[in-house]
Design a protein around this motif. Sequence first.
Motif, PDB file in Angstrom:
ATOM      1  N   UNK A 211       0.808  -1.229   0.000  1.00 27.80           N
ATOM      2  CA  UNK A 211       0.000   0.000   0.000  1.00 27.80           C
ATOM      3  C   UNK A 211       0.832   1.266   0.000  1.00 27.80           C
ATOM      4  N   UNK A 212       2.144   1.123   0.253  1.00 29.70           N
ATOM      5  CA  UNK A 212       3.030   2.297   0.228  1.00 29.70           C
ATOM      6  C   UNK A 212       3.820   2.308  -1.092  1.00 29.70           C
ATOM      7  N   UNK A 213       4.227   3.507  -1.529  1.00 28.37           N
ATOM      8  CA  UNK A 213       5.016   3.628  -2.757  1.00 28.37           C
ATOM      9  C   UNK A 213       6.501   3.442  -2.429  1.00 28.37           C
ATOM     10  N   UNK A 214       7.200   2.563  -3.162  1.00 25.45           N
ATOM     11  CA  UNK A 214       8.622   2.373  -2.869  1.00 25.45           C
ATOM     12  C   UNK A 214       9.497   3.524  -3.392  1.00 25.45           C
ATOM     13  N   UNK A 215      10.449   3.911  -2.561  1.00 21.30           N
ATOM     14  CA  UNK A 215      11.464   4.882  -2.985  1.00 21.30           C
ATOM     15  C   UNK A 215      12.812   4.173  -2.908  1.00 21.30           C
ATOM     16  N   UNK A 216      13.379   3.847  -4.063  1.00 22.72           N
ATOM     17  CA  UNK A 216      14.696   3.203  -4.095  1.00 22.72           C
ATOM     18  C   UNK A 216      15.754   4.268  -3.846  1.00 22.72           C
ATOM     19  N   UNK A 217      16.641   4.009  -2.899  1.00 27.18           N
ATOM     20  CA  UNK A 217      17.642   5.024  -2.537  1.00 27.18           C
ATOM     21  C   UNK A 217      19.038   4.442  -2.713  1.00 27.18           C
ATOM     22  N   UNK A 218      19.900   5.181  -3.413  1.00 25.17           N
ATOM     23  CA  UNK A 218      21.291   4.748  -3.567  1.00 25.17           C
ATOM     24  C   UNK A 218      22.169   5.990  -3.618  1.00 25.17           C
ATOM     25  N   UNK A 219      23.472   5.787  -3.417  1.00 25.34           N
ATOM     26  CA  UNK A 219      24.344   6.964  -3.517  1.00 25.34           C
ATOM     27  C   UNK A 219      24.486   7.411  -4.962  1.00 25.34           C
ATOM     28  N   UNK A 220      24.518   6.451  -5.890  1.00 24.52           N
ATOM     29  CA  UNK A 220      24.674   6.845  -7.297  1.00 24.52           C
ATOM     30  C   UNK A 220      23.896   5.926  -8.219  1.00 24.52           C
ATOM     31  N   UNK A 221      23.534   6.492  -9.358  1.00 27.22           N
ATOM     32  CA  UNK A 221      22.985   5.682 -10.450  1.00 27.22           C
ATOM     33  C   UNK A 221      24.013   5.793 -11.567  1.00 27.22           C
ATOM     34  N   UNK A 222      24.672   4.692 -11.878  1.00 23.86           N
ATOM     35  CA  UNK A 222      25.735   4.732 -12.882  1.00 23.86           C
ATOM     36  C   UNK A 222      25.217   4.130 -14.191  1.00 23.86           C
ATOM     37  N   UNK A 223      25.348   2.825 -14.366  1.00 22.36           N
ATOM     38  CA  UNK A 223      24.754   2.197 -15.557  1.00 22.36           C
ATOM     39  C   UNK A 223      23.233   2.170 -15.425  1.00 22.36           C
ATOM     40  N   UNK A 224      22.745   2.317 -14.200  1.00 21.49           N
ATOM     41  CA  UNK A 224      21.307   2.279 -13.947  1.00 21.49           C
ATOM     42  C   UNK A 224      20.765   0.876 -13.760  1.00 21.49           C
ATOM     43  N   UNK A 225      21.637  -0.126 -13.899  1.00 20.36           N
ATOM     44  CA  UNK A 225      21.159  -1.507 -13.853  1.00 20.36           C
ATOM     45  C   UNK A 225      20.607  -1.873 -12.471  1.00 20.36           C
ATOM     46  N   UNK A 226      21.268  -1.408 -11.420  1.00 17.46           N
ATOM     47  CA  UNK A 226      20.779  -1.710 -10.074  1.00 17.46           C
ATOM     48  C   UNK A 226      19.338  -1.217  -9.913  1.00 17.46           C
ATOM     49  N   UNK A 227      19.117   0.038 -10.269  1.00 14.42           N
ATOM     50  CA  UNK A 227      17.774   0.616 -10.127  1.00 14.42           C
ATOM     51  C   UNK A 227      16.784  -0.081 -11.060  1.00 14.42           C
ATOM     52  N   UNK A 228      17.212  -0.369 -12.279  1.00 16.61           N
ATOM     53  CA  UNK A 228      16.299  -0.951 -13.275  1.00 16.61           C
ATOM     54  C   UNK A 228      15.810  -2.333 -12.814  1.00 16.61           C
ATOM     55  N   UNK A 229      16.742  -3.143 -12.331  1.00 15.78           N
ATOM     56  CA  UNK A 229      16.368  -4.480 -11.841  1.00 15.78           C
ATOM     57  C   UNK A 229      15.407  -4.338 -10.669  1.00 15.78           C
ATOM     58  N   UNK A 230      15.715  -3.408  -9.771  1.00 17.05           N
ATOM     59  CA  UNK A 230      14.862  -3.218  -8.587  1.00 17.05           C
ATOM     60  C   UNK A 230      13.475  -2.704  -8.981  1.00 17.05           C
ATOM     61  N   UNK A 231      13.419  -1.750  -9.893  1.00 15.29           N
ATOM     62  CA  UNK A 231      12.127  -1.200 -10.335  1.00 15.29           C
ATOM     63  C   UNK A 231      11.262  -2.312 -10.928  1.00 15.29           C
ATOM     64  N   UNK A 232      11.862  -3.095 -11.822  1.00 19.11           N
ATOM     65  CA  UNK A 232      11.089  -4.160 -12.485  1.00 19.11           C
ATOM     66  C   UNK A 232      10.580  -5.179 -11.470  1.00 19.11           C
ATOM     67  N   UNK A 233      11.412  -5.504 -10.483  1.00 16.96           N
ATOM     68  CA  UNK A 233      10.976  -6.506  -9.504  1.00 16.96           C
ATOM     69  C   UNK A 233       9.878  -5.959  -8.605  1.00 16.96           C
ATOM     70  N   UNK A 234      10.004  -4.706  -8.208  1.00 15.57           N
ATOM     71  CA  UNK A 234       8.962  -4.114  -7.342  1.00 15.57           C
ATOM     72  C   UNK A 234       7.633  -4.041  -8.084  1.00 15.57           C
ATOM     73  N   UNK A 235       7.689  -3.693  -9.368  1.00 13.39           N
ATOM     74  CA  UNK A 235       6.448  -3.646 -10.160  1.00 13.39           C
ATOM     75  C   UNK A 235       5.861  -5.050 -10.283  1.00 13.39           C
ATOM     76  N   UNK A 236       6.730  -6.038 -10.527  1.00  8.16           N
ATOM     77  CA  UNK A 236       6.257  -7.419 -10.651  1.00  8.16           C
ATOM     78  C   UNK A 236       5.640  -7.916  -9.343  1.00  8.16           C
ATOM     79  N   UNK A 237       6.115  -7.378  -8.225  1.00 10.83           N
ATOM     80  CA  UNK A 237       5.567  -7.778  -6.912  1.00 10.83           C
ATOM     81  C   UNK A 237       4.275  -7.030  -6.586  1.00 10.83           C
ATOM     82  N   UNK A 238       3.847  -6.139  -7.479  1.00  8.42           N
ATOM     83  CA  UNK A 238       2.554  -5.464  -7.298  1.00  8.42           C
ATOM     84  C   UNK A 238       2.631  -4.110  -6.624  1.00  8.42           C
ATOM     85  N   UNK A 239       3.829  -3.551  -6.460  1.00  4.10           N
ATOM     86  CA  UNK A 239       3.947  -2.211  -5.868  1.00  4.10           C
ATOM     87  C   UNK A 239       3.700  -1.145  -6.938  1.00  4.10           C
TER      88      UNK A 239
END
Length: 293
Positions: A211-239
């Motif tokens: 019921x809450x919106x996820x905010x992914x927090x990191x010191x840097x976004x470089x290739x963006x792969x870390x965030x991209x994998x996390x975003x896709x998984x959170x969406x797949x989990x129904x967030x």
Amino acid sequence: MKPVIFALPGNNELAAGIAATAKADVGELSHRRFPDGESYLRFLTPVEGRSIALACSLHDPDSKSLPLLLAAAALRDLGAHRVGLVTPYLGYMRQDKRFNPGEAVTSVSFARLLSGAFDWIVTIDPHLHRHASLTDIYNIPVGVGHATAVLADYLRPQSGSVFLVGPDEESEQWVSTLSVAASVPFVTMQKTRSGDRSVSIAFSGLDAFRGLRPVLVDDMISSGVTMEVAVNQLLALGFSNPICLAVHGIFADGALARLECAGARVVTTNTIPSPVARLDIYPTVGELLSEFI
Ligand code: R5P
């Protein structure tokens, strides 16, 4: 005489944005490339006897470092009193260990190069993982500022409707501090990196945040792969569509477009200029700089 800040190419907004807080003038530095690609540098503002800061955020550091080192050397030749570096994003911090035989530990060698050229360095949230402190590798005075307050100001109005997700154990240092500052709960995940552009993240313990919106927090976004994998998984989990919040937005390889395409809202500070560098860190940089320049 007032201290002077000179902007290396691409850093004019930074120099202008910190000068008033640091009580410094912005000087004029002419830089161009000779036909063979070498740098031509000329300080058009007098520097003799003055305290100087060179402003240069060090993303894409290979292209920036040589002009920067040449500029610092020229300032010494021209009789500057002290020469410091204000670099909101400090590059070459991630290779902090010899992972394989024969590898260069570039965080250490880059630190030696900069320490030899400057009297002090001011930066924001350097990537400290296996080095506990910047002073472990830099042997000149360092001023380290933090983006926590700026990130917390952004999050506070959303408190009650969001939760923080640190994508890996390294991120816990930033996420836990931010959680307290913004009064937003947090959870961290386990990331395994198998290459520069290849990570997997194990998600667990998220049921409490339904019921809450996820905010992914990191010191840097470089290739963006870390965030991209996390975003896709959170969406797949129904967030709902996550927010990706970072101090430093490097966005290599079109990472920003990929994250936005995946459905994320991306927000960073302006340690590195980009269309989503909406959170102003310059007052923090300027305050810190005033203690050194
Ligand atoms: C880990 O070392 C950092 O805190 C970031 O998670 C990482 O650098 C992000 O890199 P990328 O965007 O290439 O996945």
